[in-house]
Scaffold this active site. Sequence first.
Site, short mmCIF file in Angstrom:
data_model
loop_
_atom_site.label_atom_id
_atom_site.label_comp_id
_atom_site.label_asym_id
_atom_site.label_seq_id
_atom_site.Cartn_x
_atom_site.Cartn_y
_atom_site.Cartn_z
N SER A 79 -2.78 5.32 -14.21
CA SER A 79 -3.77 5.08 -15.28
C SER A 79 -4.23 3.63 -15.41
O SER A 79 -5.12 3.34 -16.21
CB SER A 79 -3.28 5.55 -16.66
OG SER A 79 -3.38 6.95 -16.78
N ASP A 99 0.88 -1.16 0.00
CA ASP A 99 0.00 0.00 0.00
C ASP A 99 0.92 1.22 0.00
O ASP A 99 1.69 1.43 0.94
CB ASP A 99 -0.86 -0.05 1.27
CG ASP A 99 -1.73 1.19 1.44
OD1 ASP A 99 -1.59 2.16 0.66
OD2 ASP A 99 -2.56 1.18 2.37
N ASN A 149 -6.78 13.02 -10.59
CA ASN A 149 -7.54 13.48 -11.76
C ASN A 149 -7.30 14.98 -11.92
O ASN A 149 -6.64 15.60 -11.09
CB ASN A 149 -9.04 13.14 -11.61
CG ASN A 149 -9.63 13.77 -10.37
OD1 ASN A 149 -9.56 14.99 -10.17
ND2 ASN A 149 -10.19 12.95 -9.49
N GLY A 173 -9.65 4.84 -5.74
CA GLY A 173 -8.36 4.18 -5.97
C GLY A 173 -7.26 4.70 -5.06
O GLY A 173 -7.47 5.01 -3.88
N VAL A 174 -6.08 4.84 -5.64
CA VAL A 174 -4.92 5.25 -4.86
C VAL A 174 -5.08 6.70 -4.39
O VAL A 174 -4.64 7.08 -3.30
CB VAL A 174 -3.62 5.00 -5.66
CG1 VAL A 174 -3.44 5.95 -6.80
CG2 VAL A 174 -2.40 5.01 -4.74
N ASP A 175 -5.76 7.51 -5.18
CA ASP A 175 -6.02 8.91 -4.84
C ASP A 175 -6.83 8.99 -3.53
O ASP A 175 -6.47 9.72 -2.60
CB ASP A 175 -6.81 9.53 -6.01
CG ASP A 175 -6.86 11.05 -5.99
OD1 ASP A 175 -6.18 11.65 -5.14
OD2 ASP A 175 -7.58 11.62 -6.83
N GLY A 229 -5.77 1.70 -13.35
CA GLY A 229 -6.96 1.32 -12.57
C GLY A 229 -8.20 1.89 -13.21
O GLY A 229 -8.57 1.50 -14.33
N TYR A 239 -8.74 4.48 -14.82
CA TYR A 239 -8.55 5.10 -16.13
C TYR A 239 -8.36 4.08 -17.26
O TYR A 239 -8.24 4.46 -18.43
CB TYR A 239 -7.42 6.12 -16.09
CG TYR A 239 -7.85 7.47 -15.54
CD1 TYR A 239 -9.16 7.69 -15.12
CD2 TYR A 239 -6.96 8.54 -15.44
CE1 TYR A 239 -9.56 8.93 -14.61
CE2 TYR A 239 -7.36 9.78 -14.94
CZ TYR A 239 -8.66 9.97 -14.53
OH TYR A 239 -9.05 11.19 -14.05
#
Length: 178
Positions: A124, A17, A31, A39-41, A126, A128
């Site tokens: 990108s 992680d 984004n 997601g990771v964001d 995931g 995207y």
Amino acid sequence: MKTYLRNLDGFSLVMADITRLDVQAIVNAANNTLLGGGGVDGAIHRAAGPELLEECRCIGGCPTGEARITRGYRLPAGWIIHTVGPIWRGGGFGEDELLARCYKSCFSLAARHGIRSIAFPAISAGAYGFPLERACRIALSEMKAFLEEEGEENGVEVIAVCYSPAAYQCYQKVLSEL
Ligand code: AR6
């Protein structure tokens, strides 16, 4: 789980992680608004705390392929480099070049801030929708080019972070072909 590339000092592949890594900078696959998401964001915003969103609000967004830097707040990492990967639209819309540009933008910001260890998620790959192996090839070739050109002599450490066994295997396969 960690793999080192024998011919590439400073590179490692880990399954982890990214929010837990004790490195100087982690990269966020954000984004254009930089105001958080899934997601990771989402994971990075949750782990860093609300101060991150406040700082991001002041930045005012980021075009695809570029990067912006913030503090890491409650993360072990001191910095977060936010980059915006392309949304996959079939491959004919400059997606490869834009994804490569994300990595280059992150390296250039990291260099300007004297950052010596930087961890990347699979930008990108995931939400995207960028095909994983194709994204992974671009990621690894940009990391390799950076380390060969400047990272090795400056002692910079680059970490490719996978979040699933499938991604880890894919990175390993591509690494073996580099
Ligand atoms: N640590 C490491 N990697 C992770 C983690 C984590 N905690 N969580 C997910 N991944 P994605 P994108 C992997 O969707 O495709 C957001 O909503 C994940 O398995 O996070 O660039 C943004 O706000 C995948 O391999 O980013 C944007 O709207 C990789 O990180 C959009 O998603 C990237 O998946 C960006 O989509």
